[in-house]
Design a protein around this motif. Structure first.
Motif, PDB file in Angstrom:
ATOM      1  N   GLY A   1      13.446  30.541  27.834  1.00 47.51           N
ATOM      2  CA  GLY A   1      13.442  30.934  25.705  1.00 47.51           C
ATOM      3  C   GLY A   1      14.879  29.855  25.377  1.00 47.51           C
ATOM      4  O   GLY A   1      15.960  29.257  25.544  1.00 47.51           O
ATOM      5  N   LYS A   2      14.043  29.428  23.918  1.00 45.47           N
ATOM      6  CA  LYS A   2      14.198  28.599  23.311  1.00 45.47           C
ATOM      7  C   LYS A   2      14.631  29.134  21.664  1.00 45.47           C
ATOM      8  O   LYS A   2      14.005  29.737  21.426  1.00 45.47           O
ATOM      9  CB  LYS A   2      13.681  27.643  23.687  1.00 45.47           C
ATOM     10  CG  LYS A   2      13.036  26.437  24.856  1.00 45.47           C
ATOM     11  CD  LYS A   2      14.128  25.613  25.064  1.00 45.47           C
ATOM     12  CE  LYS A   2      13.683  24.999  27.610  1.00 45.47           C
ATOM     13  NZ  LYS A   2      15.092  24.240  26.822  1.00 45.47           N
ATOM     14  N   PHE A   3      15.607  28.040  21.281  1.00 45.41           N
ATOM     15  CA  PHE A   3      15.704  27.529  19.590  1.00 45.41           C
ATOM     16  C   PHE A   3      16.111  26.951  18.911  1.00 45.41           C
ATOM     17  O   PHE A   3      16.611  26.011  20.067  1.00 45.41           O
ATOM     18  CB  PHE A   3      17.172  28.976  19.875  1.00 45.41           C
ATOM     19  CG  PHE A   3      17.914  28.904  18.601  1.00 45.41           C
ATOM     20  CD1 PHE A   3      16.982  29.054  17.360  1.00 45.41           C
ATOM     21  CD2 PHE A   3      18.657  29.912  18.225  1.00 45.41           C
ATOM     22  CE1 PHE A   3      16.963  29.141  15.981  1.00 45.41           C
ATOM     23  CE2 PHE A   3      19.245  30.057  17.313  1.00 45.41           C
ATOM     24  CZ  PHE A   3      18.397  30.308  15.928  1.00 45.41           C
ATOM     25  N   GLU A   4      14.479  26.546  18.455  1.00 41.69           N
ATOM     26  CA  GLU A   4      14.889  25.182  17.853  1.00 41.69           C
ATOM     27  C   GLU A   4      14.527  25.091  16.315  1.00 41.69           C
ATOM     28  O   GLU A   4      14.410  25.524  15.724  1.00 41.69           O
ATOM     29  CB  GLU A   4      13.106  24.650  18.310  1.00 41.69           C
ATOM     30  CG  GLU A   4      13.663  23.963  19.900  1.00 41.69           C
ATOM     31  CD  GLU A   4      12.645  23.964  20.985  1.00 41.69           C
ATOM     32  OE1 GLU A   4      12.531  23.609  22.607  1.00 41.69           O
ATOM     33  OE2 GLU A   4      11.601  24.002  19.813  1.00 41.69           O
TER      34      GLU A   4
ATOM     35  N   ARG B   1       5.061  22.419   7.355  1.00 44.71           N
ATOM     36  CA  ARG B   1       5.350  21.317   5.680  1.00 44.71           C
ATOM     37  C   ARG B   1       6.645  20.497   5.456  1.00 44.71           C
ATOM     38  O   ARG B   1       6.774  19.410   6.282  1.00 44.71           O
ATOM     39  CB  ARG B   1       4.461  22.406   5.027  1.00 44.71           C
ATOM     40  CG  ARG B   1       3.576  22.963   5.720  1.00 44.71           C
ATOM     41  CD  ARG B   1       2.633  24.229   4.865  1.00 44.71           C
ATOM     42  NE  ARG B   1       3.269  24.574   3.667  1.00 44.71           N
ATOM     43  CZ  ARG B   1       2.692  24.794   2.504  1.00 44.71           C
ATOM     44  NH1 ARG B   1       2.114  23.589   2.775  1.00 44.71           N
ATOM     45  NH2 ARG B   1       3.772  25.388   2.252  1.00 44.71           N
ATOM     46  N   ASP B   2       7.112  21.785   4.117  1.00 45.62           N
ATOM     47  CA  ASP B   2       7.949  20.178   3.357  1.00 45.62           C
ATOM     48  C   ASP B   2       9.460  21.086   3.455  1.00 45.62           C
ATOM     49  O   ASP B   2       9.900  20.345   3.366  1.00 45.62           O
ATOM     50  CB  ASP B   2       7.733  20.432   2.339  1.00 45.62           C
ATOM     51  CG  ASP B   2       7.710  21.744   1.459  1.00 45.62           C
ATOM     52  OD1 ASP B   2       7.283  22.297   2.634  1.00 45.62           O
ATOM     53  OD2 ASP B   2       7.817  22.283   0.388  1.00 45.62           O
ATOM     54  N   GLN B   3       9.668  22.145   4.654  1.00 47.70           N
ATOM     55  CA  GLN B   3      10.854  22.077   5.579  1.00 47.70           C
ATOM     56  C   GLN B   3      11.444  22.424   7.154  1.00 47.70           C
ATOM     57  O   GLN B   3      10.424  22.946   7.482  1.00 47.70           O
ATOM     58  CB  GLN B   3      10.970  23.935   3.964  1.00 47.70           C
ATOM     59  CG  GLN B   3      12.519  24.091   4.774  1.00 47.70           C
ATOM     60  CD  GLN B   3      12.442  25.271   3.645  1.00 47.70           C
ATOM     61  OE1 GLN B   3      12.056  25.446   2.816  1.00 47.70           O
ATOM     62  NE2 GLN B   3      13.709  26.488   4.656  1.00 47.70           N
ATOM     63  N   ASN B   4      12.585  22.579   7.161  1.00 47.50           N
ATOM     64  CA  ASN B   4      12.734  22.754   8.802  1.00 47.50           C
ATOM     65  C   ASN B   4      12.991  24.409   8.659  1.00 47.50           C
ATOM     66  O   ASN B   4      13.121  24.830   8.090  1.00 47.50           O
ATOM     67  CB  ASN B   4      14.211  22.233   8.572  1.00 47.50           C
ATOM     68  CG  ASN B   4      14.256  20.643   9.059  1.00 47.50           C
ATOM     69  OD1 ASN B   4      13.002  20.424   9.737  1.00 47.50           O
ATOM     70  ND2 ASN B   4      15.356  20.048   8.812  1.00 47.50           N
ATOM     71  N   HIS B   5      12.819  24.880   9.691  1.00 45.52           N
ATOM     72  CA  HIS B   5      11.904  26.436  10.358  1.00 45.52           C
ATOM     73  C   HIS B   5      13.179  26.428  11.263  1.00 45.52           C
ATOM     74  O   HIS B   5      12.588  25.891  12.629  1.00 45.52           O
ATOM     75  CB  HIS B   5      11.291  26.792   9.771  1.00 45.52           C
ATOM     76  CG  HIS B   5      10.435  27.216   8.788  1.00 45.52           C
ATOM     77  ND1 HIS B   5      10.381  26.007   7.838  1.00 45.52           N
ATOM     78  CD2 HIS B   5       9.775  28.247   8.081  1.00 45.52           C
ATOM     79  CE1 HIS B   5       9.116  26.224   7.218  1.00 45.52           C
ATOM     80  NE2 HIS B   5      10.048  27.798   6.435  1.00 45.52           N
ATOM     81  N   LYS B   6      13.950  27.703  11.087  1.00 44.92           N
ATOM     82  CA  LYS B   6      13.743  27.967  12.675  1.00 44.92           C
ATOM     83  C   LYS B   6      13.115  28.686  13.652  1.00 44.92           C
ATOM     84  O   LYS B   6      12.419  30.082  13.069  1.00 44.92           O
ATOM     85  CB  LYS B   6      15.769  28.808  12.478  1.00 44.92           C
ATOM     86  CG  LYS B   6      16.805  27.415  11.808  1.00 44.92           C
ATOM     87  CD  LYS B   6      17.051  26.763  12.447  1.00 44.92           C
ATOM     88  CE  LYS B   6      18.104  25.399  12.362  1.00 44.92           C
ATOM     89  NZ  LYS B   6      18.215  24.485  13.130  1.00 44.92           N
ATOM     90  N   ILE B   7      13.063  28.601  14.631  1.00 44.00           N
ATOM     91  CA  ILE B   7      12.373  29.284  15.908  1.00 44.00           C
ATOM     92  C   ILE B   7      12.907  29.755  16.714  1.00 44.00           C
ATOM     93  O   ILE B   7      13.681  29.090  18.117  1.00 44.00           O
ATOM     94  CB  ILE B   7      11.138  28.174  16.249  1.00 44.00           C
ATOM     95  CG1 ILE B   7      10.785  27.103  14.536  1.00 44.00           C
ATOM     96  CG2 ILE B   7      10.058  28.679  16.725  1.00 44.00           C
ATOM     97  CD1 ILE B   7       9.626  28.507  13.912  1.00 44.00           C
TER      98      ILE B   7
END
Length: 375
Positions: free
Chosen positions: A46-49, A54-60
């Motif tokens: 289980g990871k929260f990264e 592309r041009d923006q950070n996304h929370k995964i």
């Protein structure tokens, strides 16, 4: 006497206390372990990264029971979930989406879209371009990151409500990235759907509502009108099966349920909680006029991969009347339409066990018929 906003604040603090003291750490806390006689020795991941998309950070967030092998060896299939909205998030509800079943067979990936949740800036720039095409290209880029991270060639794709638009367009434009696709809460023709939804409200509520007070679509960038309509829809029983049965749901229930789910999510900080509504409204204001111009018949007339449509029988948010006709029309190598008889707009949350079982059957079965997907 306590004012209403003090009561809300007290309840919010209590909700956060419960979420952080009870074992609700869903990003790292595993769901039920698979039977040892069915699978080889497994480890929970289980990871929260943060991924640069592309041009923006996304929370995964990604979770699953996997063989104790190299993470990038391609041995475990990956399921990518595209959330609704626009401007909502699937991370607070990931425990109902996949923990019981799906995480035993897939690495399940959730991400907050560029205009939503933890991927959204605290003060969104309302002048910045924001489009459906951006979200489609973002999703394709997420899949490419998944290919690099997990060593898979394709993903299994799920998209619901607004996410059904993004997922359908990804499957249509990038079939080389997707094994199969499930679309639930399917958006077919938003203009017609919203008019049918309004007719349902007027019919169900009858003398309990002044017709002139129910917003008339299209809403364009008038977020308040759209949210007012959704409140009436909840009251009329057109959003969930529970409210359809009871005919006793208050209009504010929809927003309250969403707020509580976010408050109970330890993946979200206080700052995330407070900015969530602003990001949601910003997304709707900029994207909903584009959604109203979307038409599945014109933009997704054909898919080159297997298609499954999951829909609640009592969904009057994305009008149930339009689903069968589009399903009959769209071309795909194979397809199945699955009705959830005790669901409205959110079968993933209203019938989570059945939803997960049908996802598993659809994605891991090579030969399927619509009759195979009965409760």
């Amino acid at each position: 006497m306590l004012t209403w906003h003090v009561v809300v604040l007290v309840l919010a603090v209590l909700a956060r206390y419960i979420s952080l003291t009870w074992d609700f750490e869903r990003a790292s806390n595993p769901g039920p372990r698979p039977p040892t006689d069915v699978r080889e020795q497994l480890v929970h991941m289980g990871k929260f990264e943060t991924w640069r998309i592309r041009d923006q950070n996304h929370k995964i967030v990604y979770r699953g029971w996997i063989p104790n092998t190299d993470l990038a060896d391609g041995s475990v299939p990956v399921l990518l979930n595209i959330h609704g909205g626009p401007g909502m998030s699937s991370i607070p509800s990931l425990h109902t989406f996949g923990a019981e079943v799906l995480e035993q067979h897939f690495v399940v990936v959730h991400y907050d879209q560029r205009s939503a949740g933890k991927s959204c800036k605290f003060h969104p720039d309302l002048t910045a371009p924001l489009s459906i095409d951006q979200h489609v290209d973002d999703a394709a880029a997420v899949i490419q990151k998944i290919q690099e991270r997990f060593g898979v060639k394709k993903v299994y794709l799920v998209g619901g409500s607004w996410g059904s638009i993004v997922a359908a367009l990804v499957a249509h434009r990038f079939p080389n990235l997707v094994h199969k696709v499930i679309l639930w809460g399917l958006i077919v023709d938003p203009k017609q759907s919203e008019e049918l939804s309004r007719q349902f409200i007027l019919k169900q509520l009858g003398d309990r509502v002044d017709p002139s007070d129910v917003p008339v679509p299209p809403y364009g960038d008038n977020v308040e009108a759209m949210m007012k309509q959704r409140a009436y829809l909840m009251q009329a029983g057109g959003y969930t099966f529970e409210c359809f049965q009871s005919q006793a749901c208050a209009g504010w229930r929809l927003k309250a349920d969403a707020a509580l789910q976010i408050l109970l999510s330890p993946e979200y900080s206080w700052g995330d909680v407070f900015r969530f509504d602003g990001c949601l409204r910003s997304s709707l204001r900029r994207l909903w006029p584009q959604v109203e111009r979307y038409n599945a018949y014109e933009q997704v007339p054909k898919l080159d991969i297997p298609l499954y449509v999951f829909h609640g029988r009592h969904d009057h948010c994305t009008a149930v009347e339009l689903v069968q006709e589009y399903f009959d029309y769209v071309q795909a190598p194979s397809k199945a339409l699955v009705w959830f008889e005790r669901s409205g707009h959110t079968p993933d949350q209203e019938e989570p066990a059945l939803f997960q079982r049908h996802v598993l059957e659809a994605f891991l079965s090579d030969d399927f018929q619509a009759d195979d997907f009965q409760a």
